[in-house]
Motif scaffolding. Structure first.
Motif, mmCIF file in Angstrom:
data_model
loop_
_atom_site.group_PDB
_atom_site.id
_atom_site.type_symbol
_atom_site.label_atom_id
_atom_site.label_comp_id
_atom_site.label_asym_id
_atom_site.label_seq_id
_atom_site.Cartn_x
_atom_site.Cartn_y
_atom_site.Cartn_z
ATOM 1 N N ASP A 261 -54.164 21.018 20.542
ATOM 2 C CA ASP A 261 -52.863 21.581 20.175
ATOM 3 C C ASP A 261 -51.795 21.413 21.240
ATOM 4 O O ASP A 261 -50.632 21.180 20.923
ATOM 5 N N THR A 313 -46.412 19.849 23.143
ATOM 6 C CA THR A 313 -47.004 19.929 21.810
ATOM 7 C C THR A 313 -46.605 18.690 21.019
ATOM 8 O O THR A 313 -45.852 17.841 21.509
ATOM 9 N N LYS A 314 -47.076 18.603 19.805
ATOM 10 C CA LYS A 314 -46.752 17.458 18.955
ATOM 11 C C LYS A 314 -45.251 17.334 18.746
ATOM 12 O O LYS A 314 -44.720 16.232 18.599
ATOM 13 N N GLN A 315 -44.566 18.477 18.787
ATOM 14 C CA GLN A 315 -43.138 18.494 18.505
ATOM 15 C C GLN A 315 -42.275 17.986 19.663
ATOM 16 O O GLN A 315 -41.147 17.536 19.441
ATOM 17 N N ASN A 316 -42.775 18.054 20.892
ATOM 18 C CA ASN A 316 -41.902 17.662 22.014
ATOM 19 C C ASN A 316 -42.489 16.553 22.897
ATOM 20 O O ASN A 316 -42.022 16.335 24.018
ATOM 21 N N ASP A 318 -42.232 13.339 22.627
ATOM 22 C CA ASP A 318 -41.227 12.303 22.908
ATOM 23 C C ASP A 318 -40.260 12.767 23.997
ATOM 24 O O ASP A 318 -39.967 12.027 24.951
ATOM 25 N N LYS A 319 -39.768 13.977 23.862
ATOM 26 C CA LYS A 319 -38.758 14.485 24.789
ATOM 27 C C LYS A 319 -39.295 14.626 26.206
ATOM 28 O O LYS A 319 -38.626 14.250 27.178
#
Length: 335
Positions: A261, A313-316, A318-319
């Motif tokens: 996660d 997390t998977k959401q960030n 790239d950033k």
């Protein structure tokens, strides 16, 4: 006479200027001893340290000791001290067993920068590392907010590593707050940070609990990978929230695939370079950078330079990891 004095003054000025130039004789000699396991971070940090030392015009020797063979970490340190280093950067294998290394360094007037894994009880000149307590809190907060009921496994790092204790204590500040609604089926240290041992521990605990588990606190990415492998071997397909730390590429790929996660990203390049920069200052008797006083259970606190980490997390991904150039999109997502 005036002409002679003028010439003499010019020669003295030239000599003064030349003596201030950076020469090989002026280089600070740095020895680095890593008493560590197989995590992929350590060879990277070795490279960062060597790069920064070269930029500073310093000499550096790095010994990456993962098995205590053919030489022990103590033998590595003694040899580098005897070779004439000015500063030793030390990541100890056993944080409770550094007394002889530190005593020998002091005897030979070699200053010590304790790096990444804090020495317990003994005095060092500076500690450069990450804020393990706060990072542990980030992991515990994430896990407790994602899974506030169900079956938990708590893995600690090696019992001889004080960082593991700080991570655990930080995480448990949040996990303890939901103890009434969760069932902790295992709360154990992992000897030597061994991924193989961790996998067997998790398999046994989950099997004994009827193949049920909802959340696993894994204190680094190697152990997180072992946990994911254990669940695969048990045939568990329901989602299990697994934490990690170090932002290793395999862990990031697991996050993309939904098998882990989160992880914690720490700027290891900055940390490694900072250790060399402070060693360089010590070798030149200059003031070092300090942003904290660290309690290493000694007679007094240790002057320290600490960094914190970022939750990935998977959401960030790239950033935090790709936009900053830590990994490429191709490395993370494939072609």
């Amino acid at each position: 006479m005036k002409k002679f004095l003028c010439c003499l003054g010019s020669l003295l000025l030239v000599a003064t200027l030349l003596s201030g130039c950076s020469t090989k004789e002026d280089a600070v000699k740095i020895g680095v001893s890593f008493g560590v396991g197989s995590a992929s971070r350590w060879p990277l940090e070795q490279g960062y340290m060597e790069e920064r030392a070269k930029e500073l015009g310093d000499e550096i020797e790095v010994r990456l000791n993962t098995t205590d063979t053919p030489k022990t970490q103590q033998e590595d340190c003694f040899e580098m001290i005897d070779s004439g280093i000015d500063v030793l950067i030390l990541t100890p294998r056993d944080v409770n067993n550094t007394e002889e290394i530190l005593a020998y360094a002091k005897k030979k007037n070699v200053k010590v920068v304790n790096y990444a894994r804090v020495v317990l009880g003994d005095n060092v000149d500076l500690f450069v590392g990450y804020d393990s307590g706060r990072i542990g809190q980030s992991m515990g907060q994430y896990l407790s907010e994602k899974v506030y009921e169900g079956d938990y496994i708590i893995l600690r790092g090696d019992s001889g590593d004080y960082n593991a204790t700080l991570l655990y204590e930080g995480a448990m500040r949040y996990i303890d707050s939901i103890r009434g609604s969760i069932n902790i089926i295992m709360d154990e240290a992992v000897p030597g940070w061994s991924a193989d041992t961790a996998k067997e521990m998790v398999k046994n605990a989950v099997a004994q609990n009827g193949n049920r588990v909802n959340a696993i606190l894994a204190p680094n990415d190697k152990l997180a990978g072992a946990c994911a492998d254990a669940l695969t071997e048990l045939g568990i397909t329901t989602p299990v929230v697994i934490t990690g730390m170090d932002a290793e590429l395999d862990a990031v790929k697991r996050i993309v695939d939904g098998k882990q996660d989160m992880t914690i990203y720490m700027d290891l390049k900055d940390l490694a370079r900072k250790a060399v920069e402070e060693a360089d200052k010590m070798g030149r008797n200059q003031k070092v950078d300090v942003n904290a006083d660290f309690d290493n259970q000694g007679e007094s606190t240790v002057a320290s330079y600490l960094i914190n980490g970022q939750v990935v997390t998977k959401q960030n991904i790239d950033k935090i990891l790709i936009d900053k150039g830590y990994y490429t999109k191709e490395e993370v997502y494939g072609n």
